[in-house]
Design a protein around this motif. Structure first.
Motif, PDB file in Angstrom:
ATOM      1  N   ALA A   1       5.366  95.639  90.780  1.00 53.86           N
ATOM      2  CA  ALA A   1       5.904  94.291  90.629  1.00 53.86           C
ATOM      3  C   ALA A   1       7.248  94.250  91.355  1.00 53.86           C
ATOM      4  O   ALA A   1       7.827  95.292  91.669  1.00 53.86           O
ATOM      5  N   THR A   2       7.736  93.045  91.644  1.00 51.31           N
ATOM      6  CA  THR A   2       9.018  92.911  92.343  1.00 51.31           C
ATOM      7  C   THR A   2       9.895  91.872  91.647  1.00 51.31           C
ATOM      8  O   THR A   2       9.405  90.972  90.981  1.00 51.31           O
ATOM      9  N   VAL A   3      11.197  92.044  91.845  1.00 53.20           N
ATOM     10  CA  VAL A   3      12.171  91.085  91.340  1.00 53.20           C
ATOM     11  C   VAL A   3      13.348  91.050  92.318  1.00 53.20           C
ATOM     12  O   VAL A   3      13.664  92.066  92.958  1.00 53.20           O
ATOM     13  N   THR A   4      13.973  89.882  92.470  1.00 50.97           N
ATOM     14  CA  THR A   4      15.119  89.738  93.368  1.00 50.97           C
ATOM     15  C   THR A   4      16.407  89.662  92.557  1.00 50.97           C
ATOM     16  O   THR A   4      16.505  88.905  91.579  1.00 50.97           O
ATOM     17  N   TYR A   5      17.388  90.450  92.980  1.00 52.48           N
ATOM     18  CA  TYR A   5      18.694  90.517  92.311  1.00 52.48           C
ATOM     19  C   TYR A   5      19.748  89.877  93.214  1.00 52.48           C
ATOM     20  O   TYR A   5      19.783  90.150  94.429  1.00 52.48           O
ATOM     21  N   THR A   6      20.603  89.042  92.648  1.00 45.75           N
ATOM     22  CA  THR A   6      21.702  88.418  93.397  1.00 45.75           C
ATOM     23  C   THR A   6      23.024  89.000  92.916  1.00 45.75           C
ATOM     24  O   THR A   6      23.366  88.903  91.731  1.00 45.75           O
ATOM     25  N   ALA A   7      23.755  89.623  93.834  1.00 49.57           N
ATOM     26  CA  ALA A   7      25.031  90.248  93.485  1.00 49.57           C
ATOM     27  C   ALA A   7      26.106  89.187  93.258  1.00 49.57           C
ATOM     28  O   ALA A   7      26.067  88.105  93.861  1.00 49.57           O
ATOM     29  N   PRO A   8      27.082  89.474  92.419  1.00 51.54           N
ATOM     30  CA  PRO A   8      28.161  88.510  92.148  1.00 51.54           C
ATOM     31  C   PRO A   8      29.163  88.437  93.302  1.00 51.54           C
ATOM     32  O   PRO A   8      29.083  89.204  94.268  1.00 51.54           O
ATOM     33  N   ILE A   9      30.097  87.515  93.182  1.00 53.21           N
ATOM     34  CA  ILE A   9      31.127  87.352  94.220  1.00 53.21           C
ATOM     35  C   ILE A   9      32.088  88.533  94.236  1.00 53.21           C
ATOM     36  O   ILE A   9      32.542  88.971  95.296  1.00 53.21           O
ATOM     37  N   THR A  10      32.372  89.068  93.056  1.00 55.14           N
ATOM     38  CA  THR A  10      33.367  90.133  92.949  1.00 55.14           C
ATOM     39  C   THR A  10      32.710  91.507  92.948  1.00 55.14           C
ATOM     40  O   THR A  10      31.532  91.663  92.633  1.00 55.14           O
TER      41      THR A  10
END
Length: 299
Positions: free
Chosen positions: A265-274
């Motif tokens: 399975a796959t999932v997308t992670y979005t990193a924060p600004i900091t």
């Protein structure tokens, strides 16, 4: 009782609901010594009550195909009892749930193939003194004194299956006094205690859940991670039944619940600004199954 004779080839899709059989040496509500197919059938709230012995709701001495059936809340005897050196049974894509006072399936002799089937909350799932091949099944919350899911005195090949929260005094999942291959199974832990789960053999490997992807990200970047079923000894993806997992992280994930299908399975992670760190966690029933550490920093 429906009786299928040796010269007959018979197929039924009729439901069995609130049925009961009583007497001496009861051979069930369906008796097969020919070639029979039972499919898309609901078997619910049935009971076998015999003064001396009983042989299951369905007694098979021939060749039985048992596909896409829902079996719940049955009491007093096995749902299926099969015997005879040349007897064969093929169970596929079924659900056996809440069978009481006997195991759901009893293979006294002959051969049985069980695939893509769920055994949930039964008084033991399978007993076999014949030849059992079980692949891509789920055994969950089954309970017995020995072998909460499977008790085998014959030959058993049990692979690519999921064993979860089965209980027994000896062999919480499987108890075997015969020959047993129990490789490539997921025991709902990346560090299973195989000595308590299995009595009779030590598997060469087991399945673990792995989260894979980049461990170092830059702020505001996106990365796709894979969640896999992999073998403990070769790191190969292994196809098991579909399995739902919850995902958590401090920052944004594209999904908080995924299904591992065909081992991946796959999932997308979005990193924060900091800059900082995060952990992706795979969780089932509040139990942490796997983690992956992420560091967020500028190049």
């Amino acid at each position: 009782t429906w009786k299928f004779h040796p010269t007959y080839q018979f197929s039924t899709a009729s439901d069995l609901i609130d049925c009961e059989a009583t007497g001496t040496n009861v051979y069930g509500l369906i008796y097969n010594e020919g070639i029979a197919t039972i499919e898309t059938t609901l078997i619910n709230n049935t009971k076998i009550q015999a003064s001396t012995s009983s042989y299951g709701l369905i007694y098979n001495k021939g060749k039985l195909t048992f596909n896409t059936n829902l079996i719940e809340n049955n009491n007093g005897a096995n749902v299926i009892y099969t015997e005879g050196e040349t007897s064969e049974i093929n169970i596929d894509n079924c659900l056996f749930k809440n069978t009481q006072n006997s195991r759901a399936v009893h293979i006294a002799s002959g051969s049985a193939t069980v695939t893509n089937t769920d055994f949930i909350e039964n008084n033991g799932a399978i007993f076999s003194s014949g030849t059992l091949t079980a692949t891509k099944n789920i055994f969950k919350n089954n309970d017995a004194s020995q072998g909460g899911a499977i008790y085998s005195t014959g030959s058993a090949d049990v692979q690519n299956s999921i064993f979860e929260a089965n209980t027994a005094t000896t062999g919480q999942a499987i108890y075997s006094t015969g020959t047993l291959n129990a490789n490539n199974n997921y025991w709902t832990s990346n560090t299973p205690n195989l000595a308590t789960l299995i009595e009779g053999t030590t598997p060469q490997n087991y399945i673990v859940i792995k989260i894979e992807g980049k461990s170092n990200l830059i702020p505001e970047s996106k990365e796709t991670y894979t969640i896999n079923f992999k073998t403990s000894d070769s790191d190969e993806i292994c196809e098991l039944p579909d399995y739902e997992i919850n995902l958590t992280a401090t920052n944004t994930l594209s999904d908080d619940s995924i299904i591992i299908n065909k081992g991946i399975a796959t999932v997308t992670y979005t990193a924060p600004i900091t800059e900082g760190s995060d952990i992706i966690k795979a969780i089932v029933d509040l139990d942490e199954r796997a983690t992956f550490d992420i560091t967020i920093a500028e190049d």
